[in-house]
Motif scaffolding. Structure first.
Motif, PDB file in Angstrom:
ATOM      1  N   GLU A 114       2.025   1.571 -14.086  1.00  0.00           N
ATOM      2  CA  GLU A 114       1.224   2.280 -13.087  1.00  0.00           C
ATOM      3  C   GLU A 114       1.076   1.365 -11.888  1.00  0.00           C
ATOM      4  O   GLU A 114       0.012   0.803 -11.645  1.00  0.00           O
ATOM      5  N   SER A 116       0.494  -0.140  -8.234  1.00  0.00           N
ATOM      6  CA  SER A 116      -0.572   0.225  -7.318  1.00  0.00           C
ATOM      7  C   SER A 116      -0.453  -0.649  -6.073  1.00  0.00           C
ATOM      8  O   SER A 116       0.081  -1.752  -6.135  1.00  0.00           O
ATOM      9  N   ASP A 117      -0.937  -0.140  -4.965  1.00  0.00           N
ATOM     10  CA  ASP A 117      -0.951  -0.944  -3.738  1.00  0.00           C
ATOM     11  C   ASP A 117      -2.028  -2.024  -3.819  1.00  0.00           C
ATOM     12  O   ASP A 117      -2.047  -2.951  -3.025  1.00  0.00           O
ATOM     13  N   HIS A 118      -2.941  -1.837  -4.760  1.00  0.00           N
ATOM     14  CA  HIS A 118      -4.048  -2.779  -4.876  1.00  0.00           C
ATOM     15  C   HIS A 118      -3.742  -3.881  -5.885  1.00  0.00           C
ATOM     16  O   HIS A 118      -2.890  -3.711  -6.746  1.00  0.00           O
ATOM     17  N   ARG A 156       0.833  -3.913 -12.675  1.00  0.00           N
ATOM     18  CA  ARG A 156      -0.149  -4.325 -11.684  1.00  0.00           C
ATOM     19  C   ARG A 156       0.121  -5.751 -11.190  1.00  0.00           C
ATOM     20  O   ARG A 156       0.654  -6.588 -11.917  1.00  0.00           O
ATOM     21  N   THR A 389     -11.085   2.453  -0.988  1.00  0.00           N
ATOM     22  CA  THR A 389     -11.107   2.497  -2.456  1.00  0.00           C
ATOM     23  C   THR A 389     -12.257   1.649  -2.973  1.00  0.00           C
ATOM     24  O   THR A 389     -12.413   0.496  -2.557  1.00  0.00           O
TER      25      THR A 389
END
Ligand code: ARG
Length: 610
Positions: A114, A116-118, A156, A389
């Motif tokens: 998954e 994510s940009d974070h 991640r 976010t």
């Protein structure tokens, strides 16, 4: 359709059936699928009929019958029945298990990423400068690393942060002491630092008024210490150190250089331990309290201008609606606190590092501190990233490591057990066991060089320590029992490594998995093992959400146990039918890879031979 996880397919079929049977308002009712309690009736069971019966005012058995008359399991289920008050028992078709196993048999082992940009920031290790690492830091390093690896496995980007205690009065006290002792900081050892730390502690304690404050300074909870110090008035020793601190903060080059040497000395020792443990953390992870020093005035200013802080007897405090006790963010003398630094760190992590998850792997006794800091940071929206976010702030508090006497683990000298001595002992014990086994001429390790045996022994010792730390709920205390944790039998790290190595030897002897091997799990033991394998992705996903590595430990332990029963009940090397043998070898290989992958997520190596 048969190549998906059979349990997911059954779940879906039951949801459709429930909707078809009971109509609107029954969309997406959870069928409550569980592994069967009694295997003689099936592999899995659905427990939905009890709750639905209540809701519909009908006997659950009748509800179960209605569901079964509407359901289409395709070729996933070979047999279904109703038992007891209304349990739906399901037996899986071997072909469905086989298809799912083939689908899982890829390099990812079914684990879904998954990305994510974070980023995720993990605050771990976070030692205090000048102090030797102790067994408490083991927990932060080991748990933090397992969580980091699991999140990385899920795609991640993780930023490990060593939030060093490298600033403030406690550090100044040691620095002052070292200078008074005339220690040459170019050749300083951690031993010297540790001694100076203790002396500084003792000297400061000699002043009765400051004694309590000092005890707390060194006990870790900076906030209380500083509160106390403020109330009690500075004693002489602390006052001298504070003078140095002021000079240090003002950028005095000589003090600054000495301070830097102290940090380097501490961190060299930390790195040595971290490397030996195989924790993935390097010096570029260091971002200590001092990093935030020039942001602290701004932090306080932000709270004041937004009306979230007020002056109280010269200090600046933040009030919480539900609590009497405010949090001090600036002392009367103008000094900042542990909490002020943590507020700056949260803002840095969300705003600059773009973290939507900040995890603190810190002793559970700091719970109140983090509760206050998190709440205060939310008041100013600092828990929000630049794109809006909102970040999850999570203190994963861990319990204390206890000795056999049930008290915090101590060495004979009565000081906190040094981490290095414990790791070294575990490695020695692991190596002794590996060497002893290698004496047997039939052992796969027989004839290996001392160096190779040593490498395996080290993996065993480290796995022993890590597994003992990771295998129970992190929030609980656990007893450090070296004999138990290095054992090759039981719920231990070495047991898992051994299971893995045994499969490697087995595959070696068989010459690997034959080309074109097809899964065909027929025997119950094969099906059980297959189903357990199919649960791998789910448990990895679960750990990445719940952040509880002990679920992965439990999973791997069960997998190794099921493998042992399979191996006892089903011949592999002596299987008569070549297709059956090929299927079993492929199953073994999948178990091997899942064990190795899972162990890697826990931070453990899996040697090929043991
Ligand atoms: N150095 C602190 C101590 O030993 C732990 C720091 C934990 N991390 C944090 N961001 N407060 O008590």
């Amino acid at each position: 359709m048969t190549n998906a996880d059979p349990i997911a397919l059954i779940d879906q079929s039951l949801r459709v059936a429930i909707r078809a049977a009971f109509g609107e308002g029954f969309d997406d009712v959870d069928p409550i699928l569980r592994e069967a309690q009694k295997r003689e009736f099936g592999d899995w069971q659905a427990n939905v009929a009890m709750g639905l019966g209540k809701r519909l005012g009908k006997p659950p058995r009748e509800v179960a019958e209605t569901i079964l008359s509407h359901v289409d399991f395709g070729d996933v289920v070979s047999e279904s029945s109703i038992a007891g008050p209304g349990f739906i028992n399901l037996r899986l078709a071997p072909a469905a298990v086989a298809a799912a196993l083939s689908a899982m048999d890829t390099p990812t082992l079914g684990v879904v990423t998954e990305p994510s940009d974070h980023t995720v920031a993990i605050d771990m290790v976070s030692v205090n400068v000048a102090k030797r690492m102790h067994v408490g830091h083991l927990r932060s390093a080991v748990i933090g690393d397992a969580i980091a690896r699991t999140l990385e496995r899920r795609g991640r980007t993780v930023i490990r942060q060593n939030h060093l205690g490298d600033w403030g009065t406690p550090i100044a006290l040691v620095l002052t002491q070292l200078r008074n002792n005339g220690v040459n900081l170019d050749q300083v050892t951690l031993e010297d630092l540790d001694t100076a730390y203790r002396e500084a502690q003792a000297n400061a304690k000699a002043d009765r008024r400051g004694a309590e404050a000092t005890r707390r300074f060194f006990a870790g909870s900076h906030r209380h210490a500083e509160l106390e110090a403020q109330n009690e008035g500075a004693d002489e020793v602390i006052a001298a150190a504070k003078q140095d601190l002021v000079q240090l903060q003002a950028g005095d080059p000589e003090l600054h250089a000495d301070w830097r040497k102290m940090i380097d000395c501490t961190l060299d020792a930390v790195q040595e331990t971290i490397d030996l443990l195989g924790v993935r953390m390097r010096r570029d992870s260091d971002k200590g309290e001092s990093f935030y020093n020039d942001q602290l005035a701004g932090v306080v200013e932000s709270f004041l201008t937004s009306g979230k802080a007020r002056e109280d007897d010269g200090a600046i405090v933040v009030d919480f609606p539900a609590r009497d006790r405010p949090m001090i963010i600036r002392k009367r003398d103008g000094g900042f606190l542990y909490a002020t630094t943590d507020l700056a760190a949260i803002r840095h992590r969300t705003h600059d590092l773009n973290a939507d998850r900040i995890l603190y792997i810190v002793d559970i006794r700091q719970r109140d501190h983090f509760r206050d800091v998190f709440e205060a940071s939310r008041m100013l929206g600092w828990d929000t990233c630049a794109d809006g976010t909102s970040a999850e702030l999570n203190h994963l508090g861990f319990g204390t490591v206890l000795g056999a006497d049930g008290k915090p683990l101590k060495t004979r000298s009565g000081t906190n057990a040094s981490l290095m001595s414990l790791i070294e002992e575990a490695i020695r014990r692991g190596t002794d066991a590996v060497v002893a086994r290698s004496q047997d001429p039939s052992a796969p390790t027989h004839g290996l060089s001392q160096e190779d045996l040593g490498r395996i022994g080290r993996a065993v010792g480290i796995a022993a320590i890590k597994y003992a730390d990771l295998s129970s709920d992190a929030g609980k205390d656990y007893v450090f029992d070296m004999d138990r944790m290095v054992a090759f039998e039981g719920d231990t790290g070495p047991y898992l490594l051994y299971a893995h190595a045994r499969i490697c030897s087995l595959l070696d002897r068989a010459g690997g998995v034959p080309e074109g091997a097809v899964f065909q799990p027929q025997e119950p033991a094969e099906k059980d093992l297959g189903l357990q394998l199919l649960g791998y992705a789910k448990v990895v996903h679960q750990v990445s959400h719940s952040l509880e590595p002990h679920h992965l430990c439990g999973y791997l332990h069960r997998l190794a146990g099921l493998f042992a029963s399979f191996y006892q009940q089903c011949s592999v090397l002596k299987a008569e039918d070549p297709a059956v043998q090929a299927s079993r070898l492929r199953l073994c290989d999948l178990v091997r890879r899942v064990l190795s992958d899972g162990l890697d997520l826990l931070g453990m190596e899996s040697p090929q031979r043991m």
